[in-house]
Design a protein around this motif. Sequence first.
Motif, short mmCIF file in Angstrom:
data_model
loop_
_atom_site.label_atom_id
_atom_site.label_comp_id
_atom_site.label_asym_id
_atom_site.label_seq_id
_atom_site.Cartn_x
_atom_site.Cartn_y
_atom_site.Cartn_z
N THR A 53 -80.99 40.73 -13.23
CA THR A 53 -82.23 40.93 -14.00
C THR A 53 -82.44 42.41 -14.33
O THR A 53 -82.76 42.76 -15.47
CB THR A 53 -83.43 40.38 -13.20
OG1 THR A 53 -83.20 39.01 -12.89
CG2 THR A 53 -84.72 40.51 -13.98
N SER A 54 -82.23 43.27 -13.34
CA SER A 54 -82.41 44.72 -13.57
C SER A 54 -81.42 45.25 -14.60
O SER A 54 -81.78 46.09 -15.44
CB SER A 54 -82.23 45.47 -12.26
OG SER A 54 -83.18 45.07 -11.32
N GLU A 57 -82.62 44.22 -18.03
CA GLU A 57 -83.77 45.03 -18.41
C GLU A 57 -83.35 46.45 -18.81
O GLU A 57 -83.88 47.02 -19.77
CB GLU A 57 -84.79 45.07 -17.28
CG GLU A 57 -85.50 43.75 -17.06
CD GLU A 57 -86.34 43.72 -15.79
OE1 GLU A 57 -86.33 44.71 -15.01
OE2 GLU A 57 -87.02 42.70 -15.57
#
Length: 107
Positions: A53-54, A57
């Motif tokens: 997820t990071s 992003e």
Amino acid sequence: MDEAKPEEATGEPQEAEQDLGPPAAVDPPEPPKKPVGLSEMAEVCMVEAIRITSTQEALIAAGYRIEAEPRQTRRAEVMEATAKFLDALAPHLPAIRQILKRPQGRA
């Protein structure tokens, strides 16, 4: 006065001394492997979900992507669900082990 080379003195060529460097280090024996527990499995899955997820992003913030890649988003969802499942399974592990120890006969 000319000094004679070693091969000239004996009449036979001698091997050149070769620098082999320091002696090779011997690797220490590996310690016994620790069993992997459910909590460790769950933690690794959750950390991987957060990493995915990071990364997505960061790629969006840096302008390399307009939106998160759907396949990676799904992978993160699956890893997080796996972590939650393993956490939910942990209290029932003793009963599960008993079930797995039973003989599995085929009819």
